[in-house]
Write an enzyme that holds these catalytic residues in place. Structure first.
Site, PDB file in Angstrom:
ATOM      1  N   CYS A 113       0.812  -1.217   0.000  1.00  0.00           N
ATOM      2  CA  CYS A 113       0.000   0.000   0.000  1.00  0.00           C
ATOM      3  C   CYS A 113       0.844   1.265   0.000  1.00  0.00           C
ATOM      4  CB  CYS A 113      -0.979  -0.006   1.168  1.00  0.00           C
ATOM      5  SG  CYS A 113      -0.226   0.032   2.813  1.00  0.00           S
ATOM      6  N   HIS A 167      -2.467   0.909   6.883  1.00  0.00           N
ATOM      7  CA  HIS A 167      -2.895   0.872   5.474  1.00  0.00           C
ATOM      8  C   HIS A 167      -3.136   2.289   4.965  1.00  0.00           C
ATOM      9  CE1 HIS A 167      -4.252  -1.135   1.877  1.00  0.00           C
ATOM     10  NE2 HIS A 167      -5.385  -0.443   1.886  1.00  0.00           N
ATOM     11  N   HIS A 179      -5.858   1.223  -4.181  1.00  0.00           N
ATOM     12  CA  HIS A 179      -4.921   0.767  -3.165  1.00  0.00           C
ATOM     13  C   HIS A 179      -4.434  -0.639  -3.473  1.00  0.00           C
ATOM     14  CE1 HIS A 179      -8.089  -1.515  -0.535  1.00  0.00           C
ATOM     15  NE2 HIS A 179      -8.547  -1.365  -1.747  1.00  0.00           N
TER      16      HIS A 179
END
Length: 210
Positions: A113, A167, A179
């Protein structure tokens, strides 16, 4: 995953307002930036498995010095969108694109990510670092109701503690992000608003500054 047809109008409208935007070919020699068209990037950098829906919509070249916040955010969002279909790789990717990760990502060439976020914003001329802890401090905090394309959306195990951020996604609009979710998945676009898991871990939004 959202319908491709929902993405094009967002960028087409913004492009009309700006008079066109570009994608950047990347950092050269660690210092300078080279501007290129979206079409050129699609031909030279885009993985075969990624979507071509948005390719070529922004043909005009603008010098990086002339780009303001909204334009840079659009470039970052577009760059991330062009990576859809690239495998998730733990610790993988960076400003130059997909790369081999570490541990269980060591044999996978792709992005995690934060690697995707670093890559996307490198294309817009901003250095935000390769870890979520660095990226959380790479810009200004933005109220949730003011999210715009390119903003970084962060999620934490404990939303009261930035140290638990795990994240990050790149905003496509106020409710969707592109993402790299997890091992076994690929870079993709998801709706996070209204998702109980994402809503429960949402900690904030950062707009990178150079």
């Amino acid at each position: 995953m959202i319908l491709e047809t929902g993405l094009a109008p967002i960028f087409a409208t913004a492009a009309g307002l700006m008079g066109g935007v570009v994608l950047l070919a990347g950092l050269v020699g660690g210092a300078s930036l080279t501007a290129t068209t979206t079409s050129a990037m699609c031909q030279t950098q885009r993985p075969a498995s990624a979507s071509a829906t948005l390719c070529g919509q922004f043909p005009d070249v603008i010098p990086v010095e002339g780009l303001a916040g909204p334009e840079r955010g659009l470039i970052a969002a577009q760059a991330a969108l062009l990576m859809r279909g690239v495998p998730y790789s733990w610790g993988g990717g960076g400003p130059d694109g997909p790369g081999f990760g570490i541990e269980h990502g060591a044999h996978i060439r792709g992005f995690d990510c934060s690697g995707l976020a670093e890559y996307a914003w490198a294309k817009a001329g901003a250095r935000i670092g390769g870890h979520t802890s660095t990226q959380w401090n790479a810009g200004v905090h933005v109220p949730r109701d003011q999210i715009r394309p390119g903003d970084l959306i962060f999620f934490a195990r404990d939303p009261a503690r930035p140290a638990t951020i795990h994240h990050v996604g790149i905003a496509v609009d106020a409710s969707r992000m592109v993402h790299a979710p997890s091992t076994g998945s690929t870079v993709r676009t998801d709706t996070w608003v209204g998702d109980p898991y994402r809503e429960g871990e949402f900690i904030g939004v950062i707009r990178p500054v150079s």
